[in-house]
Design a protein around this motif. Structure first.
Motif, mmCIF file in Angstrom:
data_model
loop_
_atom_site.group_PDB
_atom_site.id
_atom_site.type_symbol
_atom_site.label_atom_id
_atom_site.label_comp_id
_atom_site.label_asym_id
_atom_site.label_seq_id
_atom_site.Cartn_x
_atom_site.Cartn_y
_atom_site.Cartn_z
ATOM 1 N N SER A 102 0.851 -1.195 0.000
ATOM 2 C CA SER A 102 0.000 0.000 0.000
ATOM 3 C C SER A 102 0.882 1.239 0.000
ATOM 4 C CB SER A 102 -0.938 -0.001 1.216
ATOM 5 O OG SER A 102 -0.191 0.010 2.409
ATOM 6 N N ASN A 103 0.276 2.372 -0.312
ATOM 7 C CA ASN A 103 0.928 3.674 -0.378
ATOM 8 C C ASN A 103 1.978 3.718 -1.484
ATOM 9 O OD1 ASN A 103 1.852 6.251 0.014
ATOM 10 N ND2 ASN A 103 1.718 6.130 2.239
ATOM 11 N N LEU A 104 1.490 3.619 -2.696
ATOM 12 C CA LEU A 104 2.339 3.579 -3.884
ATOM 13 C C LEU A 104 3.274 4.781 -3.961
ATOM 14 C CD1 LEU A 104 3.157 2.357 -6.600
ATOM 15 C CD2 LEU A 104 1.094 3.370 -7.591
ATOM 16 N N GLN A 105 2.767 5.982 -3.709
ATOM 17 C CA GLN A 105 3.619 7.170 -3.819
ATOM 18 C C GLN A 105 4.783 7.101 -2.839
ATOM 19 O OE1 GLN A 105 3.271 10.015 -6.129
ATOM 20 N NE2 GLN A 105 5.398 9.919 -5.474
ATOM 21 N N LEU A 106 4.538 6.663 -1.613
ATOM 22 C CA LEU A 106 5.616 6.547 -0.627
ATOM 23 C C LEU A 106 6.676 5.560 -1.091
ATOM 24 C CD1 LEU A 106 6.804 7.188 2.188
ATOM 25 C CD2 LEU A 106 5.426 5.291 3.058
ATOM 26 N N VAL A 107 6.252 4.438 -1.642
ATOM 27 C CA VAL A 107 7.209 3.435 -2.127
ATOM 28 C C VAL A 107 8.020 3.994 -3.292
ATOM 29 C CG1 VAL A 107 7.453 1.149 -3.190
ATOM 30 C CG2 VAL A 107 5.877 1.480 -1.276
ATOM 31 N N VAL A 108 7.357 4.648 -4.236
ATOM 32 C CA VAL A 108 8.063 5.263 -5.365
ATOM 33 C C VAL A 108 9.080 6.282 -4.853
ATOM 34 C CG1 VAL A 108 7.748 6.849 -7.315
ATOM 35 C CG2 VAL A 108 6.309 4.810 -7.109
ATOM 36 N N ASP A 109 8.666 7.100 -3.884
ATOM 37 C CA ASP A 109 9.580 8.105 -3.331
ATOM 38 C C ASP A 109 10.786 7.449 -2.657
ATOM 39 O OD1 ASP A 109 7.865 10.089 -4.232
ATOM 40 O OD2 ASP A 109 6.972 10.448 -2.254
ATOM 41 N N LYS A 110 10.563 6.364 -1.925
ATOM 42 C CA LYS A 110 11.679 5.668 -1.275
ATOM 43 C C LYS A 110 12.619 5.059 -2.312
ATOM 44 C CE LYS A 110 9.977 4.316 3.258
ATOM 45 N NZ LYS A 110 9.773 3.170 4.149
ATOM 46 N N LEU A 111 12.054 4.425 -3.335
ATOM 47 C CA LEU A 111 12.900 3.840 -4.375
ATOM 48 C C LEU A 111 13.732 4.922 -5.057
ATOM 49 C CD1 LEU A 111 10.394 1.263 -5.878
ATOM 50 C CD2 LEU A 111 12.380 0.756 -4.450
ATOM 51 N N ASN A 112 13.119 6.068 -5.351
ATOM 52 C CA ASN A 112 13.862 7.177 -5.950
ATOM 53 C C ASN A 112 14.938 7.693 -4.998
ATOM 54 O OD1 ASN A 112 12.637 7.283 -8.485
ATOM 55 N ND2 ASN A 112 10.978 8.558 -7.743
ATOM 56 N N PHE A 113 14.608 7.829 -3.715
ATOM 57 C CA PHE A 113 15.568 8.325 -2.728
ATOM 58 C C PHE A 113 16.802 7.437 -2.675
ATOM 59 C CE2 PHE A 113 17.325 8.448 1.568
ATOM 60 C CZ PHE A 113 17.576 9.808 1.712
ATOM 61 N N TYR A 114 16.585 6.115 -2.714
ATOM 62 C CA TYR A 114 17.696 5.169 -2.652
ATOM 63 C C TYR A 114 18.259 4.836 -4.034
ATOM 64 C CZ TYR A 114 16.703 4.561 2.282
ATOM 65 O OH TYR A 114 16.521 4.781 3.623
ATOM 66 N N ASN A 115 17.780 5.540 -5.054
ATOM 67 C CA ASN A 115 18.256 5.353 -6.426
ATOM 68 C C ASN A 115 18.105 3.904 -6.888
ATOM 69 O OD1 ASN A 115 19.189 6.424 -8.829
ATOM 70 N ND2 ASN A 115 21.312 5.937 -8.360
ATOM 71 N N ILE A 116 16.943 3.322 -6.576
ATOM 72 C CA ILE A 116 16.630 1.955 -6.980
ATOM 73 C C ILE A 116 15.710 2.015 -8.196
ATOM 74 C CG2 ILE A 116 15.508 -0.215 -6.312
ATOM 75 C CD1 ILE A 116 16.280 0.538 -3.378
ATOM 76 N N ALA A 117 16.158 1.463 -9.300
ATOM 77 C CA ALA A 117 15.381 1.476 -10.535
ATOM 78 C C ALA A 117 14.155 0.572 -10.401
ATOM 79 C CB ALA A 117 16.242 1.022 -11.707
ATOM 80 N N PHE A 118 13.080 0.947 -11.096
ATOM 81 C CA PHE A 118 11.851 0.151 -11.048
ATOM 82 C C PHE A 118 11.054 0.338 -12.326
ATOM 83 C CE2 PHE A 118 10.844 4.298 -9.337
ATOM 84 C CZ PHE A 118 9.629 4.615 -9.928
ATOM 85 N N LYS A 119 10.106 -0.572 -12.531
ATOM 86 C CA LYS A 119 9.116 -0.457 -13.607
ATOM 87 C C LYS A 119 7.753 -0.497 -12.944
ATOM 88 C CE LYS A 119 11.524 -2.310 -17.570
ATOM 89 N NZ LYS A 119 11.243 -1.665 -18.820
ATOM 90 N N LEU A 120 6.843 0.322 -13.453
ATOM 91 C CA LEU A 120 5.510 0.411 -12.885
ATOM 92 C C LEU A 120 4.491 0.230 -14.004
ATOM 93 C CD1 LEU A 120 3.686 1.096 -10.434
ATOM 94 C CD2 LEU A 120 3.882 3.494 -11.131
ATOM 95 N N HIS A 121 3.494 -0.623 -13.765
ATOM 96 C CA HIS A 121 2.428 -0.885 -14.727
ATOM 97 C C HIS A 121 1.088 -0.794 -14.007
ATOM 98 C CE1 HIS A 121 5.531 -2.580 -17.332
ATOM 99 N NE2 HIS A 121 5.912 -3.302 -16.299
ATOM 100 N N ARG A 122 0.097 -0.217 -14.668
ATOM 101 C CA ARG A 122 -1.256 -0.201 -14.109
ATOM 102 C C ARG A 122 -2.096 -1.191 -14.892
ATOM 103 N NH1 ARG A 122 -4.810 5.060 -12.552
ATOM 104 N NH2 ARG A 122 -6.201 3.927 -11.158
ATOM 105 N N LEU A 123 -2.628 -2.179 -14.195
ATOM 106 C CA LEU A 123 -3.486 -3.187 -14.807
ATOM 107 C C LEU A 123 -4.907 -2.938 -14.318
ATOM 108 C CD1 LEU A 123 -1.209 -6.303 -14.234
ATOM 109 C CD2 LEU A 123 -1.381 -4.900 -16.288
ATOM 110 N N ILE A 124 -5.628 -2.110 -15.029
ATOM 111 C CA ILE A 124 -6.963 -1.699 -14.596
ATOM 112 C C ILE A 124 -7.898 -2.900 -14.496
ATOM 113 C CG2 ILE A 124 -8.979 -0.304 -15.199
ATOM 114 C CD1 ILE A 124 -6.965 1.727 -16.395
ATOM 115 N N GLU A 125 -7.835 -3.816 -15.470
ATOM 116 C CA GLU A 125 -8.733 -4.977 -15.453
ATOM 117 C C GLU A 125 -8.443 -5.912 -14.277
ATOM 118 O OE1 GLU A 125 -5.125 -6.009 -17.767
ATOM 119 O OE2 GLU A 125 -6.495 -4.307 -17.845
ATOM 120 N N GLN A 126 -7.225 -5.893 -13.747
ATOM 121 C CA GLN A 126 -6.866 -6.705 -12.591
ATOM 122 C C GLN A 126 -7.055 -5.938 -11.279
ATOM 123 O OE1 GLN A 126 -5.948 -8.338 -15.495
ATOM 124 N NE2 GLN A 126 -6.319 -10.065 -14.181
#
Length: 137
Positions: free
Chosen positions: A76-100
């Motif tokens: 939970s709290n997607l924005q917080l996780v994204v901010d932490k990953l950016n802070f620690y310079n950890i690369a990521f991929k994000l996908h939104r699966l609306i049907e799921q």
């Protein structure tokens, strides 16, 4: 016999403190009781369930141990996780699966294990640092 649920994952690490910093400091698991094994490691918890065991003090295998592609956690709290990953310079991929009804975020731990974090699709789209999004592995 029927499987009733998932108990835990075990990952091997070349650096126990760095691995714990990722799963605790970035992903929010907590360290808890671990039996007094004769090798270093940690048990990380979500609530009262030890869901991730870390083993250190062994050489990482030169060859793959199997075909598991990644581990997935409900989060939970997607924005917080994204901010932490950016802070620690950890690369990521994000996908939104609306049907799921889910957001899927993929990143790697310090030893290269792929981690999937699943968030409710109702969470707002996070503000991304475009320069950091994407795998660097």
């Amino acid at each position: 016999m029927a499987i009733e649920g998932m108990n835990h994952f075990t990952v091997l690490t070349s650096d126990l403190e760095k691995c714990k910093a990722f799963y605790i400091g970035v992903l929010g698991l907590t360290e808890g009781y671990r039996p007094p094994f004769l090798f270093p490691g940690a048990w990380l918890y979500s609530g009262d369930q030890a869901i991730l065991h870390i083993i250190a003090g062994r050489s990482l295998p030169a060859e793959s141990q199997g075909i598991i592609d990644h581990m997935a956690f409900t989060a939970s709290n997607l924005q917080l996780v994204v901010d932490k990953l950016n802070f620690y310079n950890i690369a990521f991929k994000l996908h939104r699966l609306i049907e799921q009804q889910t957001w899927q975020l993929f990143c790697h731990d310090p030893d290269g294990a792929k981690v999937e974090l699943d968030f409710a699709a109702s969470e707002p789209e996070p503000k991304l640092d475009i320069a950091r999004e994407g795998f660097n592995k």
